[in-house]
Structures are given as structure tokens and as C-alpha cells.
Design a protein around this motif. Structure first.
Motif, mmCIF file in Angstrom:
data_model
loop_
_atom_site.group_PDB
_atom_site.id
_atom_site.type_symbol
_atom_site.label_atom_id
_atom_site.label_comp_id
_atom_site.label_asym_id
_atom_site.label_seq_id
_atom_site.Cartn_x
_atom_site.Cartn_y
_atom_site.Cartn_z
ATOM 1 N N UNK A 64 0.839 -1.206 0.000
ATOM 2 C CA UNK A 64 0.000 0.000 0.000
ATOM 3 C C UNK A 64 0.872 1.253 0.000
ATOM 4 N N UNK A 65 1.877 1.290 0.875
ATOM 5 C CA UNK A 65 2.754 2.454 0.949
ATOM 6 C C UNK A 65 3.443 2.721 -0.380
ATOM 7 N N UNK A 120 2.968 6.001 -2.760
ATOM 8 C CA UNK A 120 4.110 6.848 -3.099
ATOM 9 C C UNK A 120 4.248 6.972 -4.613
ATOM 10 N N UNK A 121 4.068 5.868 -5.335
ATOM 11 C CA UNK A 121 4.165 5.914 -6.798
ATOM 12 C C UNK A 121 3.154 6.893 -7.375
ATOM 13 N N UNK A 162 -0.357 -0.983 -11.780
ATOM 14 C CA UNK A 162 0.234 -1.601 -10.595
ATOM 15 C C UNK A 162 0.058 -0.796 -9.308
ATOM 16 N N UNK A 163 -0.434 0.435 -9.422
ATOM 17 C CA UNK A 163 -0.654 1.241 -8.221
ATOM 18 C C UNK A 163 -2.118 1.648 -8.086
ATOM 19 N N UNK A 164 -2.651 2.315 -9.093
ATOM 20 C CA UNK A 164 -4.024 2.808 -8.990
ATOM 21 C C UNK A 164 -5.030 1.667 -8.975
ATOM 22 N N UNK A 165 -4.933 0.766 -9.930
ATOM 23 C CA UNK A 165 -5.938 -0.300 -10.034
ATOM 24 C C UNK A 165 -6.009 -1.178 -8.779
ATOM 25 N N UNK A 201 -9.352 -1.654 -6.220
ATOM 26 C CA UNK A 201 -9.980 -2.956 -5.974
ATOM 27 C C UNK A 201 -9.885 -3.397 -4.516
ATOM 28 N N UNK A 202 -9.078 -2.705 -3.728
ATOM 29 C CA UNK A 202 -8.855 -3.147 -2.359
ATOM 30 C C UNK A 202 -10.079 -2.877 -1.491
#
Length: 362
Positions: free
Chosen positions: A282-283, A287-288, A304-307, A311-312
Motif C-alpha cells: 500500500x505504501x 508513493x508511486x 500496478x498502483x491505482x488499479x 480494488x482493495x
């Protein structure tokens, strides 16, 4: 050739896409400002969010017209997502962000395709549960309010975690990176400029992929994971504009970032060793998104970051923001809820709301 010690605050607070700061090479672009926003009082973040939604609503009403503002619709939508992430970090630090799937909130206007310019209701905020409707259509105050839980005083809060990792893996290693660059002053300037072209967000995406590949436990991630991180940078969709960032240069940066990451996660800050693999992921994803000059135009950050955050089940991103994303990005036009990955909490508890009937994809 070392960078000057001063740094323009406009880089950290940049609102336009792209980064051309050869001083920091993108190591300070954006992220420190979003961390600062996570530390703001909640009413300040709410006002920022309302301002973005007013702009987005105005652009939707004037479909086809060129925006007069400095920030464009896709950029504003990503900023809305960033505010959601900052808000979740703040609520987690205060012990108010739930660690379970939210109850979807149903809204007749958004379900019918209309978008509200009003501030989101409590259940639409990331990290909050939507109250069940009372018989008269209202909800009790106890149900609306987020219920704080006890925060471990010996554990770095979510904002501190993001701040520490971003600082250690970018700003703290930057002077060492500059010290090892070889070439003429003009060549080194070109390299520094190309570092600012999405190199650091690709670096964090590489760390995400490495942790996913080796079970998310830092102590068990072998050094060969650095190969995954190097490939994430050299194989990025942005690499074609970074000809000066050779594999040798990238290897050097990855090696320094890897050492800084493991030091922050284990050795120099042992309390970070208490973090779960999911927390680390998550961190790194947040950050990305924070450091990326333009997530709206960076495929790897989106995938790899937003999607994964969308979905979480922990509701990092509000339903309202998801709907705006659906109107502006084709990959999310059919909704962001996807089948849950076996053994994970992804895909649980997200809104089934669809995007407006005629999304103005750009």
C-alpha cells in the motif's frame, strides 16, 4: 556534479504534468506536498476535494470545450484520487480508517448517471462506512461517524511510513547518485532531467512487483529482486524518452534504493519490521501515485498502483472518485470492481455503480 542545496517549492507542489527539475531529478516532485496534505485538518482536504469536483462538474457540463484552468480533467481526476489516498492515510494515523470492507452506499443521482458537485457524503469517503438507511431515510449519528480505534504509540503511523519510505528511497540517495554519474556537465544535466521523467515512480512500481513476486515479506526477498526493479524501469513505457538512463545507471540507482528500503524496513528503523506485506505494498503504491508527474499518462502506475488500490476492500478510494475515473479513463469505463484475487481482499465491497451514460473519454 552536485545539485544545489536549495530546491524550488514549486516542484513539490507541481500541478501540471511533467517534471523538468534537474535540481532534484524528480526525487521531490509532488510526494512531499501530498504527505503535507495528509497532515492537514480534514476540513482543508474537504475544501480541496470540493474545488476539484466543482471543476470536474463544470467541465462535464461544457463537454467539448477546452478547459480554461491550469489543470485538465484527467489530471484533476487523478488529484481527486490522490486526495482520497491522503485522506485515508490521515484517518489511519488517527485510528479512524476501518480495516474491513465498507458497506456500499447507494445514491440515486449517481446511479442514474448524474454527478454531484456537493462534497461526498460520509459513506463516500475513503476509510468510512456508509450507514444503513433508517426507515425514514436518515441515518443515526453513531452510524455516520467513523469510530476511532486505539493506535499503537510505538508503531509509525501510515503518514510517517509513506514519508519515511519516500524520503529514504529518493531524496536521501540523490546526492550519492549524482556523485557516481560520469560524463560531461551537459551529459550529467541530461541524465538528471531524464531521471525526472517518471524514473522514480517506475522505481516504486518495480518494488511493488518485487514484493508481489517474492511473497511480500521483506526479510525473505532475495537480492535478485533488484533485477525485477531494474526491468521495471528499463522496460517501462516511459523508457524510450530516457536514453541516457542506461542499464548501468539504473542498476546503480536500484542498488542504492534497495539498500535504503531494507534499512528503512528492517535495520535502522526496526519498528517498520512490524508492517505487514500488504501495508508495504500500500505504501509503495501510494508513493508511486504521489511522486508520478502524470499518473493519467503512465500505464504502469495505473496498472500496478491505482488499479490495486481501487480494488482493495479497505476503501482507499471513494465511490465518487471511482465514478469520475470511469468518466475519464477507458480502462475503468465499465466500473472498477473486478473479481477478487483468490486469497486476497481485492474486489470486495466496492460500489456497483456504473459511470455516466456517455463518459467524455479523452
Amino acid at each position: 556534479m552536485a545539485a544545489t542545496k536549495t530546491h524550488p517549492p514549486s516542484c513539490a507542489k507541481a500541478t501540471r504534468p511533467g517534471c523538468e527539475c534537474t535540481n532534484c531529478g524528480g526525487t521531490q516532485h509532488g510526494w512531499s506536498n501530498w504527505v503535507a496534505i495528509a497532515r492537514e485538518p480534514e476540513p482543508v482536504r474537504t475544501e480541496r476535494r470540493m474545488r476539484l469536483i466543482r471543476m470536474l462538474t463544470d467541465w462535464s457540463a461544457k463537454r467539448g470545450e477546452k478547459p480554461k484552468a491550469k489543470v485538465y480533467p484527467k489530471e484533476a481526476t487523478v488529484d481527486l484520487l490522490r486526495i482520497d489516498c491522503a485522506g485515508w492515510l490521515a484517518w489511519s494515523a488517527a485510528g479512524a480508517a476501518p480495516d474491513s470492507a465498507p458497506i456500499p452506499r447507494h445514491n440515486a443521482r449517481t446511479e442514474s448517471g448524474e454527478t454531484s458537485a456537493e462534497p461526498p457524503a460520509a459513506g463516500d469517503q475513503p476509510g468510512s462506512r456508509a450507514p444503513a438507511d433508517e426507515p425514514d431515510g436518515s441515518a443515526s449519528e453513531a452510524e455516520v461517524a467513523r469510530v476511532p480505534y486505539e493506535v499503537d504509540p510505538d508503531r509509525p503511523d501510515a503518514v510517517e511510513q509513506v514519508d519515511a519510505f519516500a524520503q529514504a528511497m529518493t531524496k536521501d540517495i540523490w546526492q550519492d547518485v549524482l556523485g557516481e554519474l560520469q560524463g560531461s556537465p551537459e551529459e550529467i544535466k541530461a541524465i538528471r532531467l531524464q531521471f525526472a521523467h517518471h524514473c522514480w515512480c517506475d522505481l516504486f512500481i518495480g518494488f511493488v512487483q518485487a514484493l508481489e513476486a517474492f511473497g511480500k515479506v521483506v526479510e525473505k526477498v532475495p537480492d535478485k529482486a533488484k533485477e525485477i526493479i531494474t526491468e521495471a524501469i528499463c522496460g517501462s513505457s516511459k523508457q524510450k524518452k530516457r536514453s541516457k538512463l542506461t542499464e548501468q545507471v539504473v542498476d546503480m540507482v536500484v542498488d542504492k534504493a534497495w539498500s535504503a528500503f531494507k534499512a528503512a524496513a528492517i535495520a535502522h528503523s526496526p519498528l517498520f519490521g512490524m508492517l505487514s506485506g500488504e501495508e508495504l505494498l500500500r505504501n509503495l503504491r501510494i508513493i508511486a501515485i504521489f511522486i508520478c508527474p502524470a499518473p493519467n499518462n503512465h500505464k504502469e502506475v495505473q496498472e500496478h498502483a491505482i488499479d490495486p488500490l481501487l480494488r482493495d476492500a479497505r476503501a482507499y478510494i471513494s465511490d465518487e472518485t471511482k465514478q469520475w475515473l470511469a468518466t475519464r479513463f477507458k480502462q475503468w469505463a465499465d466500473g472498477v470492481a473486478k473479481p477478487a484475487v483468490p486469497g486476497s481482499r481485492e474486489g470486495e465491497g466496492h460500489s456497483e455503480l456504473g459511470p455516466p451514460k456517455h463518459p467524455p473519454h479523452e
